[in-house]
Design an enzyme around this catalytic site. Sequence first.
Site, short mmCIF file in Angstrom:
data_model
loop_
_atom_site.label_atom_id
_atom_site.label_comp_id
_atom_site.label_asym_id
_atom_site.label_seq_id
_atom_site.Cartn_x
_atom_site.Cartn_y
_atom_site.Cartn_z
CB SER A 14 -2.04 -8.54 4.10
OG SER A 14 -2.35 -7.06 3.24
NE ARG A 66 1.36 2.05 -18.99
CZ ARG A 66 1.36 2.49 -17.72
NH1 ARG A 66 1.36 1.16 -16.89
NH2 ARG A 66 2.20 2.69 -17.17
CG MET A 91 1.36 -1.60 -6.53
SD MET A 91 -0.11 -1.22 -5.66
CE MET A 91 0.51 0.61 -4.13
NE ARG A 92 2.32 -2.08 -14.58
CZ ARG A 92 3.16 -1.04 -14.99
NH1 ARG A 92 4.33 -0.61 -14.35
NH2 ARG A 92 3.58 -1.33 -16.54
CG HIS A 110 -7.66 3.35 -3.39
ND1 HIS A 110 -5.73 3.54 -4.61
CD2 HIS A 110 -7.45 5.08 -3.52
CE1 HIS A 110 -5.51 4.36 -4.26
NE2 HIS A 110 -6.00 5.77 -3.82
CD GLN A 174 -12.82 -1.58 9.01
OE1 GLN A 174 -13.22 -1.79 9.08
NE2 GLN A 174 -12.49 -1.46 10.72
C1 GAR Z 1 -3.47 -2.11 0.05
O1 GAR Z 1 -3.20 -0.93 1.15
C2 GAR Z 1 -4.35 -1.94 -0.90
O2 GAR Z 1 -5.59 -1.17 -0.65
C3 GAR Z 1 -2.70 -1.19 -1.81
O3 GAR Z 1 -1.77 -1.60 -2.12
C4 GAR Z 1 -1.29 -2.39 -0.80
C5 GAR Z 1 -1.71 -4.72 -0.48
O4 GAR Z 1 -1.38 -5.05 0.55
N1 GAR Z 1 -3.51 -0.53 -3.20
C6 GAR Z 1 -3.09 0.35 -3.74
O5 GAR Z 1 -2.42 1.24 -3.22
C7 GAR Z 1 -3.59 0.52 -5.14
N2 GAR Z 1 -3.21 2.07 -5.40
P1 GAR Z 1 -1.34 -6.11 0.32
O6 GAR Z 1 -0.23 -6.36 -0.34
O7 GAR Z 1 -0.95 -6.83 1.54
O8 GAR Z 1 -3.14 -6.45 0.03
#
Ligand code: GAR
Length: 224
Positions: A14, A66, A91-92, A110, A174
């Site tokens: 998103s 990694r 998420m890596r 974040h 936001q």
């Molecule tokens: C979002 O809320 C982003 O901030 C979070 O993953 C979600 C992805 O949503 N990221 C983390 O937690 C990073 N540590 P999306 O795929 O709908 O953009």
Amino acid sequence: MSLPIAVLISGSGSNLQALINKMEDEILDVDIKMVLSNRADAYGLKRAQAYGIPTAVLSHKDFSSREDFDTEMVRILKEAEVEAVVMAGFMRIITPVFLNAFPGKIINIHPALLPCFTGVDGQGEAAEYGVQIAGCTVHFVDEKMDHGAVIIQAAVPAYPGEDPDDLRARILEQEHRILPQATQWLAQKRLTMNGRFVELEESDIEPAALDNKSLVNPPLEGRF
Ligand code: GAR
């Protein structure tokens, strides 16, 4: 000239969509050269494909370290002539191999007011903790998780005992504003990192309309 970027995702995308929408509205001057996911089932890949944006899937499970994973990511992104990287729900944890390939040009969103609630479920942890204010952060990426210098933060209210999904939604709304804004500042080369401080070069762009739901600093500009 538009900044050639890659967007890294792991899920719904998103935030990627928010970037695409601002590009379509011609208020974000980037060219997404590649959307790369570490998961083949990430819905964000479909979002990218709907706009003809090139995609790549690179499973971390196919690599023994990694560093090897990051080396291959760098190869793919350099081949696509990417100059900057936006991590949008990726998420890596990345290594210096990746960091050094795009110095000062990698940003991450974040879903918490850093340095609180780092890691995978910042919103859920904030809800469980009982904070009265939660939010989200866009920061430069460094070698530590959710740690680099802060570019912009948005704060939203949290309500005692509310469904954590309601807080998640309030934060996500936001995220969809501050990530495109920070990306535009990067594209405009208006961000200077000074140790832990990020300075934003001033401009004569009008401040954005206040939404009365959040406190955002530095203030959003124009139509962000
Ligand atoms: C979002 O809320 C982003 O901030 C979070 O993953 C979600 C992805 O949503 N990221 C983390 O937690 C990073 N540590 P999306 O795929 O709908 O953009």
